[in-house]
Design a protein around this motif. Structure first.
Motif, PDB file in Angstrom:
ATOM      1  N   LEU A  69       0.850  -1.188   0.000  1.00 44.62           N
ATOM      2  CA  LEU A  69       0.000   0.000   0.000  1.00 44.62           C
ATOM      3  C   LEU A  69       0.889   1.243   0.000  1.00 44.62           C
ATOM      4  O   LEU A  69       1.642   1.489   0.939  1.00 44.62           O
ATOM      5  CB  LEU A  69      -0.909   0.010   1.226  1.00 44.62           C
ATOM      6  CG  LEU A  69      -1.898   1.156   1.291  1.00 44.62           C
ATOM      7  CD1 LEU A  69      -2.947   1.021   0.193  1.00 44.62           C
ATOM      8  CD2 LEU A  69      -2.569   1.201   2.649  1.00 44.62           C
ATOM      9  N   SER A  70       0.800   2.020  -1.059  1.00 42.64           N
ATOM     10  CA  SER A  70       1.604   3.240  -1.161  1.00 42.64           C
ATOM     11  C   SER A  70       0.872   4.406  -0.485  1.00 42.64           C
ATOM     12  O   SER A  70      -0.306   4.305  -0.143  1.00 42.64           O
ATOM     13  CB  SER A  70       1.852   3.579  -2.628  1.00 42.64           C
ATOM     14  OG  SER A  70       0.631   3.922  -3.256  1.00 42.64           O
ATOM     15  N   GLU A  71       1.577   5.507  -0.327  1.00 33.71           N
ATOM     16  CA  GLU A  71       0.971   6.704   0.263  1.00 33.71           C
ATOM     17  C   GLU A  71      -0.191   7.195  -0.593  1.00 33.71           C
ATOM     18  O   GLU A  71      -1.237   7.595  -0.076  1.00 33.71           O
ATOM     19  CB  GLU A  71       2.029   7.808   0.403  1.00 33.71           C
ATOM     20  CG  GLU A  71       1.502   9.049   1.098  1.00 33.71           C
ATOM     21  CD  GLU A  71       2.578  10.111   1.302  1.00 33.71           C
ATOM     22  OE1 GLU A  71       2.199  11.247   1.621  1.00 33.71           O
ATOM     23  OE2 GLU A  71       3.778   9.805   1.133  1.00 33.71           O
ATOM     24  N   THR A  72      -0.038   7.135  -1.901  1.00 35.41           N
ATOM     25  CA  THR A  72      -1.104   7.554  -2.823  1.00 35.41           C
ATOM     26  C   THR A  72      -2.346   6.695  -2.642  1.00 35.41           C
ATOM     27  O   THR A  72      -3.463   7.207  -2.571  1.00 35.41           O
ATOM     28  CB  THR A  72      -0.608   7.461  -4.282  1.00 35.41           C
ATOM     29  OG1 THR A  72       0.594   8.223  -4.416  1.00 35.41           O
ATOM     30  CG2 THR A  72      -1.652   7.962  -5.245  1.00 35.41           C
ATOM     31  N   LYS A  73      -2.157   5.379  -2.570  1.00 36.20           N
ATOM     32  CA  LYS A  73      -3.283   4.473  -2.392  1.00 36.20           C
ATOM     33  C   LYS A  73      -3.946   4.676  -1.024  1.00 36.20           C
ATOM     34  O   LYS A  73      -5.179   4.612  -0.909  1.00 36.20           O
ATOM     35  CB  LYS A  73      -2.834   3.028  -2.538  1.00 36.20           C
ATOM     36  CG  LYS A  73      -2.425   2.665  -3.952  1.00 36.20           C
ATOM     37  CD  LYS A  73      -1.908   1.242  -4.005  1.00 36.20           C
ATOM     38  CE  LYS A  73      -1.391   0.901  -5.390  1.00 36.20           C
ATOM     39  NZ  LYS A  73      -0.785  -0.451  -5.429  1.00 36.20           N
TER      40      LYS A  73
END
Length: 85
Positions: A69-73
């Motif tokens: 899970l990325s910061e954007t997601k």
């Protein structure tokens, strides 16, 4: 180790083992102890709860990041939840 019931004696043993490990890591000026064994003020309880809550949140975010899970997601998920309310 899977916990199906709370065993206070076993729990305290695990906490004490963890405290021994932490003592090895921290510098000489710090000496972690179980909160119930210490004299403390009313405000100290809230500071401890805040610290532990922040630690738990950071741990959960770390797990999510390791799962991809990325910061954007994460920001997108927050938007979705906020829009549902």
């Amino acid at each position: 180790m899977k916990y199906t019931a709370f065993h206070e004696k076993q729990f305290h043993g695990l906490v004490n083992k963890a405290l021994q490990s932490v003592r090895k890591i921290l510098d000489v000026n710090r000496n972690p102890r179980i909160a119930e064994d210490m004299n403390h003020t009313y405000d100290d309880k809230y500071a401890l709860v805040e610290f532990l809550t922040n630690t738990a949140i950071a741990a959960q975010i770390n797990i999510l990041e390791r799962m991809g899970l990325s910061e954007t997601k994460l920001k997108r998920l927050i938007e979705i939840v906020q829009n549902e309310n």
